[in-house]
Scaffold this motif. Structure first.
Motif, PDB file in Angstrom:
ATOM      1  N   GLY A 194     -18.244 -28.090  34.161  1.00 14.76           N
ATOM      2  CA  GLY A 194     -17.741 -27.660  32.865  1.00 14.76           C
ATOM      3  C   GLY A 194     -16.973 -26.356  32.958  1.00 14.76           C
ATOM      4  O   GLY A 194     -16.884 -25.726  34.019  1.00 14.76           O
ATOM      5  N   PRO A 195     -16.393 -25.909  31.836  1.00 15.61           N
ATOM      6  CA  PRO A 195     -15.629 -24.658  31.827  1.00 15.61           C
ATOM      7  C   PRO A 195     -16.535 -23.447  31.970  1.00 15.61           C
ATOM      8  O   PRO A 195     -17.718 -23.490  31.606  1.00 15.61           O
ATOM      9  N   GLN A 196     -15.959 -22.356  32.492  1.00 15.64           N
ATOM     10  CA  GLN A 196     -16.687 -21.085  32.514  1.00 15.64           C
ATOM     11  C   GLN A 196     -16.750 -20.563  31.087  1.00 15.64           C
ATOM     12  O   GLN A 196     -15.724 -20.319  30.454  1.00 15.64           O
ATOM     13  N   LEU A 197     -17.955 -20.415  30.547  1.00 19.70           N
ATOM     14  CA  LEU A 197     -18.116 -20.033  29.152  1.00 19.70           C
ATOM     15  C   LEU A 197     -17.983 -18.534  28.926  1.00 19.70           C
ATOM     16  O   LEU A 197     -17.514 -18.097  27.867  1.00 19.70           O
ATOM     17  N   PHE A 198     -18.375 -17.736  29.917  1.00 19.90           N
ATOM     18  CA  PHE A 198     -18.389 -16.295  29.721  1.00 19.90           C
ATOM     19  C   PHE A 198     -17.010 -15.697  29.951  1.00 19.90           C
ATOM     20  O   PHE A 198     -16.283 -16.104  30.864  1.00 19.90           O
ATOM     21  N   ALA A 199     -16.665 -14.710  29.135  1.00 21.30           N
ATOM     22  CA  ALA A 199     -15.375 -14.036  29.249  1.00 21.30           C
ATOM     23  C   ALA A 199     -15.324 -13.201  30.520  1.00 21.30           C
ATOM     24  O   ALA A 199     -16.343 -12.680  30.994  1.00 21.30           O
ATOM     25  N   SER A 200     -14.114 -13.062  31.065  1.00 18.42           N
ATOM     26  CA  SER A 200     -13.849 -12.178  32.201  1.00 18.42           C
ATOM     27  C   SER A 200     -12.961 -11.047  31.695  1.00 18.42           C
ATOM     28  O   SER A 200     -11.822 -11.273  31.295  1.00 18.42           O
ATOM     29  N   LEU A 201     -13.502  -9.818  31.711  1.00 18.80           N
ATOM     30  CA  LEU A 201     -12.816  -8.667  31.098  1.00 18.80           C
ATOM     31  C   LEU A 201     -12.872  -7.460  32.033  1.00 18.80           C
ATOM     32  O   LEU A 201     -13.405  -6.400  31.685  1.00 18.80           O
ATOM     33  N   PRO A 202     -12.310  -7.568  33.233  1.00 19.27           N
ATOM     34  CA  PRO A 202     -12.483  -6.496  34.220  1.00 19.27           C
ATOM     35  C   PRO A 202     -11.860  -5.167  33.832  1.00 19.27           C
ATOM     36  O   PRO A 202     -12.319  -4.121  34.274  1.00 19.27           O
ATOM     37  N   GLY A 203     -10.830  -5.154  33.000  1.00 20.94           N
ATOM     38  CA  GLY A 203     -10.159  -3.895  32.679  1.00 20.94           C
ATOM     39  C   GLY A 203     -10.465  -3.339  31.312  1.00 20.94           C
ATOM     40  O   GLY A 203      -9.913  -2.304  30.921  1.00 20.94           O
ATOM     41  N   LEU A 204     -11.342  -3.985  30.559  1.00 25.37           N
ATOM     42  CA  LEU A 204     -11.581  -3.608  29.173  1.00 25.37           C
ATOM     43  C   LEU A 204     -12.793  -2.685  29.061  1.00 25.37           C
ATOM     44  O   LEU A 204     -13.803  -2.897  29.728  1.00 25.37           O
ATOM     45  N   GLY A 205     -12.670  -1.671  28.199  1.00 19.26           N
ATOM     46  CA  GLY A 205     -13.793  -0.765  28.044  1.00 19.26           C
ATOM     47  C   GLY A 205     -13.684   0.081  26.799  1.00 19.26           C
ATOM     48  O   GLY A 205     -12.781  -0.082  25.978  1.00 19.26           O
ATOM     49  N   ILE A 206     -14.641   0.994  26.651  1.00 20.17           N
ATOM     50  CA  ILE A 206     -14.695   1.928  25.529  1.00 20.17           C
ATOM     51  C   ILE A 206     -14.554   3.343  26.075  1.00 20.17           C
ATOM     52  O   ILE A 206     -15.330   3.749  26.952  1.00 20.17           O
ATOM     53  N   GLU A 207     -13.566   4.062  25.581  1.00 20.34           N
ATOM     54  CA  GLU A 207     -13.353   5.447  25.996  1.00 20.34           C
ATOM     55  C   GLU A 207     -13.860   6.371  24.890  1.00 20.34           C
ATOM     56  O   GLU A 207     -13.608   6.154  23.718  1.00 20.34           O
ATOM     57  N   ARG A 208     -14.577   7.416  25.282  1.00 21.83           N
ATOM     58  CA  ARG A 208     -14.961   8.427  24.319  1.00 21.83           C
ATOM     59  C   ARG A 208     -14.841   9.808  24.949  1.00 21.83           C
ATOM     60  O   ARG A 208     -15.054   9.995  26.149  1.00 21.83           O
ATOM     61  N   SER A 209     -14.472  10.760  24.141  1.00 21.00           N
ATOM     62  CA  SER A 209     -14.168  12.109  24.617  1.00 21.00           C
ATOM     63  C   SER A 209     -15.380  12.738  25.289  1.00 21.00           C
ATOM     64  O   SER A 209     -16.497  12.713  24.756  1.00 21.00           O
TER      65      SER A 209
END
Length: 300
Positions: A41-56
């Motif tokens: 079946g398809p890979q259900l989980f997202a692949s997000l290697p470059g995504l994140g949260i930046e905070r000061s």
């Protein structure tokens, strides 16, 4: 059960295969489960290697994709403590454990996976390793690839006509007029094809959430805690969606943890093969999703 090392998105992972299930557990970060699917079946989980949260003034939090463990309520100093260091992964007759080092918020997080036939029990544990008492709720979040449909069941299995029994909670950036939200009497459907973000939640008294991608329906279950303090206006089941991923989230009860104290939150995961054209409310009925899973209570 077979285990082998693999690389996904430049991350060292452990590939677990049991029957038709494939699970990818990150070893370089975590605790994270970065892949989950049926072998054909398809890979259900997202692949997000470059995504994140930046905070000061703080290190960024990287999503990477897949399944993670956060602490609610959403307080950046605690919730966004990075989990980018290697974890200890061990397997035995009871299953597979993933233990992370203590994070910047003073929390030690771990997951334990127990495979039971076609289902997986995922126990999420947070230990307060800080000196001060920390009030938190374990928050289990799964990021899925977009293109599918989420289903949020409303109400309870047992209906008392004299008591309110359905709730729907919205975050400030959510529009009730969003055409990709369908609110029915017994469920909410969210199409994961969008630009503007949204987030909805409910008191998850029916104890499951679902996401259908192609002909696979992922279901996660979590027990509803009816008598303990809860975050987010009691929304123990939540769904967030933007243009890059959709999240299904379950939240445990709030607890004031003193140094060394622990809280554990359980989810049970399953994948069902369903025709992509079958209406989701009918799928839920046909699969008997409202029958409580005994795996929520077994000793893993």
């Amino acid at each position: 059960m077979t285990l082998e090392p693999v690389i996904r998105d430049s991350l060292e992972c452990l590939r677990v295969v049991e029957g038709r299930l494939e699970i990818l557990i990150a070893q370089a970060i975590g605790p994270r489960i970065v892949g989950f699917r049926l072998l054909d079946g398809p890979q259900l989980f997202a692949s997000l290697p470059g995504l994140g949260i930046e905070r000061s003034g703080a290190a960024p939090y990287r999503f990477h994709g897949g399944h993670r463990l956060w602490a609610a309520p959403e307080v950046p100093a605690t919730t966004y403590a990075p989990d980018d260091r290697p974890v200890a992964v061990a397997s035995d007759a009871r299953g597979i454990s993933v233990l992370a080092p203590v994070d910047a918020a003073g929390l030690e997080k771990s997951m334990h996976l127990t495979l039971r036939g076609s289902a997986v029990i995922v126990d999420h544990t947070i230990v307060n390793a800080a000196d001060d008492t920390i009030t938190l709720a374990p928050w289990a979040i799964t990021q899925f690839a977009v293109g599918g449909t989420a289903i949020i069941p409303l109400g309870s299995r047992l209906v008392d006509e004299f008591q309110a029994e359905r709730s729907l909670v919205a975050w400030p950036y959510t529009s009730w007029s969003d055409p990709l939200i369908t609110i029915g009497d017994e469920q909410v459907l969210i199409e994961a094809v969008r630009r503007d973000p949204l987030k909805l939640g409910t008191a998850l008294r029916r104890e499951w959430l679902g996401y259908r991608l192609e002909n696979n329906l992922f279901v996660k279950r979590a027990a509803y805690p009816p008598t303990t303090p809860l975050v987010d206006l009691g929304a123990t089941g939540q769904c967030y969606c933007n243009d890059e991923f959709l999240e299904l989230e379950t939240v445990g009860p709030l607890a004031a943890l003193r140094h060394g104290e622990t809280i554990t939150h359980r989810e049970v995961w399953e994948i069902f093969e369903v025709p992509s054209h079958t209406p989701l409310p009918r799928v839920a009925q046909d699969l008997g999703l409202d029958h409580r899973s005994p795996l929520l209570d077994v000793v893993a």
